[in-house]
Design a protein around this motif. Sequence first.
Motif, PDB file in Angstrom:
ATOM      1  N   TYR A 114      43.966  62.177  33.327  1.00  0.00           N
ATOM      2  CA  TYR A 114      43.362  60.840  33.426  1.00  0.00           C
ATOM      3  C   TYR A 114      42.535  60.489  32.190  1.00  0.00           C
ATOM      4  N   ALA A 115      42.297  61.485  31.339  1.00  0.00           N
ATOM      5  CA  ALA A 115      41.495  61.297  30.124  1.00  0.00           C
ATOM      6  C   ALA A 115      40.153  60.622  30.419  1.00  0.00           C
ATOM      7  N   ARG A 116      39.574  60.957  31.535  1.00  0.00           N
ATOM      8  CA  ARG A 116      38.251  60.406  31.883  1.00  0.00           C
ATOM      9  C   ARG A 116      37.541  61.338  32.857  1.00  0.00           C
ATOM     10  N   THR A 117      36.229  61.215  32.844  1.00  0.00           N
ATOM     11  CA  THR A 117      35.399  62.008  33.756  1.00  0.00           C
ATOM     12  C   THR A 117      34.967  61.160  34.943  1.00  0.00           C
ATOM     13  N   ARG A 118      34.668  59.904  34.634  1.00  0.00           N
ATOM     14  CA  ARG A 118      34.156  59.024  35.696  1.00  0.00           C
ATOM     15  C   ARG A 118      35.218  58.053  36.171  1.00  0.00           C
ATOM     16  N   LEU A 119      35.183  57.747  37.454  1.00  0.00           N
ATOM     17  CA  LEU A 119      36.054  56.712  38.009  1.00  0.00           C
ATOM     18  C   LEU A 119      35.164  55.544  38.423  1.00  0.00           C
ATOM     19  N   ARG A 120      35.494  54.369  37.895  1.00  0.00           N
ATOM     20  CA  ARG A 120      34.662  53.185  38.147  1.00  0.00           C
ATOM     21  C   ARG A 120      35.000  52.539  39.469  1.00  0.00           C
ATOM     22  N   CYS A 121      33.983  52.061  40.141  1.00  0.00           N
ATOM     23  CA  CYS A 121      34.227  51.267  41.347  1.00  0.00           C
ATOM     24  C   CYS A 121      34.442  49.815  40.932  1.00  0.00           C
ATOM     25  N   ASP A 122      35.009  49.041  41.834  1.00  0.00           N
ATOM     26  CA  ASP A 122      35.292  47.629  41.531  1.00  0.00           C
ATOM     27  C   ASP A 122      33.978  46.834  41.407  1.00  0.00           C
ATOM     28  N   THR A 123      33.862  46.072  40.338  1.00  0.00           N
ATOM     29  CA  THR A 123      32.592  45.389  40.056  1.00  0.00           C
ATOM     30  C   THR A 123      32.236  44.362  41.137  1.00  0.00           C
ATOM     31  N   ALA A 124      33.202  43.535  41.516  1.00  0.00           N
ATOM     32  CA  ALA A 124      32.896  42.457  42.471  1.00  0.00           C
ATOM     33  C   ALA A 124      32.581  43.028  43.859  1.00  0.00           C
ATOM     34  N   LEU A 125      33.399  43.969  44.324  1.00  0.00           N
ATOM     35  CA  LEU A 125      33.162  44.560  45.657  1.00  0.00           C
ATOM     36  C   LEU A 125      31.828  45.296  45.688  1.00  0.00           C
ATOM     37  N   THR A 126      31.535  45.990  44.586  1.00  0.00           N
ATOM     38  CA  THR A 126      30.294  46.760  44.510  1.00  0.00           C
ATOM     39  C   THR A 126      29.086  45.824  44.560  1.00  0.00           C
ATOM     40  N   ALA A 127      29.198  44.694  43.881  1.00  0.00           N
ATOM     41  CA  ALA A 127      28.085  43.720  43.902  1.00  0.00           C
ATOM     42  C   ALA A 127      27.879  43.178  45.322  1.00  0.00           C
ATOM     43  N   MET A 128      28.973  42.902  46.030  1.00  0.00           N
ATOM     44  CA  MET A 128      28.862  42.394  47.406  1.00  0.00           C
ATOM     45  C   MET A 128      28.213  43.431  48.323  1.00  0.00           C
ATOM     46  N   LEU A 129      28.631  44.691  48.136  1.00  0.00           N
ATOM     47  CA  LEU A 129      28.105  45.773  48.983  1.00  0.00           C
ATOM     48  C   LEU A 129      26.617  45.989  48.691  1.00  0.00           C
ATOM     49  N   LEU A 130      26.247  45.931  47.429  1.00  0.00           N
ATOM     50  CA  LEU A 130      24.838  46.122  47.054  1.00  0.00           C
ATOM     51  C   LEU A 130      23.976  44.999  47.627  1.00  0.00           C
TER      52      LEU A 130
END
Length: 248
Positions: A114-130
């Motif tokens: 995956y050439a990455r360490t972190r997996l990002r969450c979806d910005t819009a959904l995360t804002a709604m949940l927060l």
Amino acid sequence: MTTAILSALQEEQSSLLQHLQRPRRTMHAGRVFWQGDWHGRPVVLALSGIGKVAAATTATALVERFGVARIVFTGVAGGVGDGVQVGDVVVAHDYVQHDMDASPLFPRWELPGYARTRLRCDTALTAMLLEAASAYVQSATGQFDSKLVAGQPRAHRGLIASGDRFVCAAQEVQNLRTALTSAGHEVLAVEMEGAAVAQVCHDYGLPFAAMRTISDRADDSAHVDFPAFVNTVATRYAEHIIQGFLQK
Ligand code: ADE
């Protein structure tokens, strides 16, 4: 557009199930899936199971068999960040698998392929949940036994680490934090499933968001606090925050 709501624990799911209109139960891959409507929206409720592999299987089934368009996770976690207290909520900004170590073939914590360490969450959904989490914790102040939730709970947004371990030793937390922080990963909470679901969502190109109620500080008292907290506090948090989220 069907929303999947995954929970790690049966107790949390029970509080969500009460809201389901026209519930339909399906057994698949040894798991129970509940389809129905909530606030007029199609949802599927499922238990992730405990640990990364169980959670990945459930997430894959939600995509392949139920065709869900997005996945939201609700569960509990151990708080490890400064100022992250029992009764707070952490909404994931991104995820790391703290037990991933394919070094020296790949850098520590990097996901091979995956050439990455972190997996990002979806910005819009995360804002709604927060937003839903912040509103609920404010309204919940003083509602719970102060032995379980002391003071004013807060909602945080940040990095969550998942691994196949229930972390319950202060020394382990310190080692984990020191190692991850030195590589630029400031972890707020630890749990056992989220990063696996984030990886499945990454593979299928689905939006993913997660909230975790802090049930313990992942230290030597973690096992003592856990059952009482889940039954009385985490179930209410999951119910109210998901309700707020689905109304947005
Ligand atoms: N879930 C809740 N508390 C946890 C902990 N201390 N470690 C891992 N998963 C958890």
